[in-house]
Design a protein around this motif. Structure first.
Motif, short mmCIF file in Angstrom:
data_model
loop_
_atom_site.label_atom_id
_atom_site.label_comp_id
_atom_site.label_asym_id
_atom_site.label_seq_id
_atom_site.Cartn_x
_atom_site.Cartn_y
_atom_site.Cartn_z
N HIS A 128 -9.41 0.85 -6.18
CA HIS A 128 -9.98 -0.16 -5.29
C HIS A 128 -10.07 -1.53 -5.97
CE1 HIS A 128 -12.52 -1.72 -2.03
NE2 HIS A 128 -13.23 -2.30 -2.98
N ASN A 129 -10.54 -1.56 -7.19
CA ASN A 129 -10.71 -2.84 -7.88
C ASN A 129 -9.41 -3.34 -8.50
OD1 ASN A 129 -13.54 -3.13 -7.40
ND2 ASN A 129 -13.92 -1.58 -8.96
N ALA A 130 -8.65 -2.43 -9.09
CA ALA A 130 -7.45 -2.84 -9.81
C ALA A 130 -6.38 -3.41 -8.89
CB ALA A 130 -6.88 -1.66 -10.60
N THR A 131 -6.30 -2.91 -7.65
CA THR A 131 -5.28 -3.42 -6.74
C THR A 131 -5.53 -4.86 -6.32
OG1 THR A 131 -6.49 -2.42 -4.88
CG2 THR A 131 -4.63 -1.18 -5.78
N GLY A 132 -6.72 -5.37 -6.57
CA GLY A 132 -6.99 -6.77 -6.28
C GLY A 132 -6.11 -7.71 -7.07
N GLY A 133 -5.51 -7.21 -8.14
CA GLY A 133 -4.57 -8.02 -8.93
C GLY A 133 -3.15 -7.95 -8.41
N TYR A 134 -2.95 -7.30 -7.26
CA TYR A 134 -1.64 -7.18 -6.61
C TYR A 134 -0.73 -6.19 -7.31
CZ TYR A 134 -3.01 -11.36 -3.99
OH TYR A 134 -3.67 -12.25 -3.19
N GLY A 135 -1.18 -4.94 -7.41
CA GLY A 135 -0.33 -3.89 -7.97
C GLY A 135 -1.04 -2.56 -7.98
N GLY A 136 -0.27 -1.50 -8.24
CA GLY A 136 -0.81 -0.15 -8.26
C GLY A 136 -0.44 0.60 -9.52
N ALA A 137 -0.41 1.93 -9.42
CA ALA A 137 -0.22 2.78 -10.60
C ALA A 137 1.13 2.55 -11.27
CB ALA A 137 -0.35 4.25 -10.19
N HIS A 138 2.16 2.26 -10.48
CA HIS A 138 3.48 2.00 -11.06
C HIS A 138 3.47 0.73 -11.90
CE1 HIS A 138 7.96 1.28 -10.94
NE2 HIS A 138 7.93 2.59 -11.15
N CYS A 139 2.87 -0.32 -11.35
CA CYS A 139 2.79 -1.60 -12.07
C CYS A 139 1.96 -1.50 -13.35
CB CYS A 139 2.17 -2.67 -11.17
SG CYS A 139 3.27 -3.32 -9.91
N MET A 140 1.01 -0.57 -13.37
CA MET A 140 0.05 -0.51 -14.48
C MET A 140 0.52 0.35 -15.64
SD MET A 140 -3.45 -0.21 -12.25
CE MET A 140 -3.67 -1.26 -10.81
N THR A 141 1.74 0.86 -15.57
CA THR A 141 2.24 1.75 -16.62
C THR A 141 3.58 1.27 -17.13
OG1 THR A 141 3.18 3.15 -14.88
CG2 THR A 141 1.06 3.81 -15.79
N CYS A 142 3.88 1.63 -18.38
CA CYS A 142 5.13 1.22 -19.01
C CYS A 142 5.84 2.44 -19.59
CB CYS A 142 4.87 0.20 -20.11
SG CYS A 142 6.32 -0.19 -21.10
N PRO A 143 6.98 2.85 -19.05
CA PRO A 143 7.75 3.92 -19.68
C PRO A 143 8.39 3.39 -20.96
CG PRO A 143 9.01 2.97 -17.89
CD PRO A 143 7.66 2.30 -17.86
N ILE A 144 8.59 4.25 -21.93
CA ILE A 144 9.20 3.80 -23.17
C ILE A 144 10.56 4.43 -23.45
CG2 ILE A 144 6.99 3.24 -24.25
CD1 ILE A 144 7.17 5.87 -25.79
N ARG A 145 10.94 5.43 -22.66
CA ARG A 145 12.29 5.97 -22.79
C ARG A 145 12.65 6.75 -21.55
NH1 ARG A 145 9.36 8.71 -26.61
NH2 ARG A 145 10.26 7.37 -28.20
N ARG A 146 13.94 6.83 -21.27
CA ARG A 146 14.44 7.60 -20.14
C ARG A 146 14.87 8.97 -20.62
NH1 ARG A 146 12.20 5.19 -16.02
NH2 ARG A 146 12.65 2.99 -15.98
#
Length: 336
Positions: free
Chosen positions: A317-335
């Protein structure tokens, strides 16, 4: 991880330069301070002027870890952020990735490239451009760090219910389209239909147009993807911005928990600019009425269950106020 990375003198120098912007006359000199202090100065954008400290250029968007870089099939490629307030973030993420052994294989030096506009799909990838990633940055990625057989270059669509353009509605590809597993896409149909695609194929190390052009929805259907549709309201609540942790298993926003906040934000815009947002607001309010009546706020939808998707809902609820969700908030480091 940044603090581990700066144990290497090269990256301590990079952090020192980042913290030193506007602090060249600081006393004692920054070179004498410990790494934790330098990191705090860099993130806060702290500027010392005598006995006064001001915050300028605070990295308040740093929790959106997707955008500073792109994880391709060749490794990490450092992007170039489009907005001035985010341009310094890449230095920190590069240090952290290097400490993890995932240092970049490429660096975008021209145009703009942000990670939310890149979605890999096995032998091919989707690469968006528009208000954040531009075409020059997208082309730079194809030259510097991609080995996919095929890339669908997707032009950011304008929502048909907005009289004009609002880049925050679909600023990244992953805000209106995302892959939930093999052969399954979650997206807003109106935007998928209006997103223009040009298909490129790898040819001796270069990408050349195949001649295929059409909408993103047409392209996905040709690839035999089924589409789980989300309403305009759910899209604005970042329903497509879920994190796929394995095939058909995802961490998703419970859109029912953020819907009212999104509607109120849109109501404020429509009050001041009814000619731009009036039709969009009417659609969103009708979506809310229907979704509430049917108890089908994403991810609790019959189409999700029909595809066999396991969506773990979380309250952002609070974090999406920055215009993003779970995908935006994570960084993959390898495929894989």
């Amino acid at each position: 991880m940044v603090l581990e990375g700066v144990e290497h003198p090269r990256y301590r120098t990079a952090l020192l330069e980042l913290a030193g912007e506007g602090n060249q006359e600081a006393e004692p000199p920054l070179s004498s301070r410990d790494n934790e202090h330098l990191l705090a100065l860099a993130i806060l954008g702290a500027r010392q002027n005598g006995g006064n400290v001001t915050l300028e250029g605070t990295m308040h968007n740093l929790y959106f870890m997707r955008d500073q870089q792109v994880c391709t099939d060749q490794g990490m490629v450092m992007g170039r952020m489009a907005t001035p307030e985010r341009q310094r973030e890449g230095t920190l993420t590069r240090i952290a990735l290097s400490a993890l052994g995932a240092g970049p294989v490429g660096l975008i030096r021209r145009g703009h490239l942000e990670g939310g506009d890149f979605i890999p799909a096995g032998t091919f990838a989707l690469l968006g451009y528009g208000s954040r990633t531009d075409r020059e940055g997208a082309d730079a990625l194809l030259w510097s760090g991609s080995g996919f057989e095929e890339v669908a270059v997707v032009r950011e669509p304008v929502h048909p219910l907005i009289n004009g353009a609002d880049p925050m509605v679909s600023m990244h590809l992953d805000t209106y389209c995302n892959l939930a597993g093999d052969g399954v896409v979650v997206g807003n149909q109106a935007l998928l239909d209006r997103a223009e695609v040009q298909v490129l194929a790898s040819d001796g190390g270069r990408y050349r147009p195949t001649g295929w052009e059409g909408s993103l929805s047409e392209y996905l259907k040709e690839k035999d993807f089924s589409i789980v549709p989300v309403t305009t309201l759910e899209q604005l609540c970042y329903a497509p911005n879920f994190l796929c942790v394995r095939d058909r298993e995802c961490i998703a926003i419970d859109t029912g928990l953020v819907a009212q906040a999104v509607i109120k934000r849109l109501q404020r815009r429509a009050t001041s600019r009814p000619g731009i947002y009036g039709r969009l607001l009417a659609e969103v309010e009708e979506d809310y009425r229907k979704l509430r009546q049917d108890a089908e706020f994403f991810p609790f939808k019959k189409e999700v269950y029909a595809e066999g998707l396991e969506m773990v809902p979380i309250d952002l609820h609070n974090a999406t106020g920055g215009y993003g969700g779970a995908h935006c908030m994570t960084c993959p480091i390898r495929r894989g």
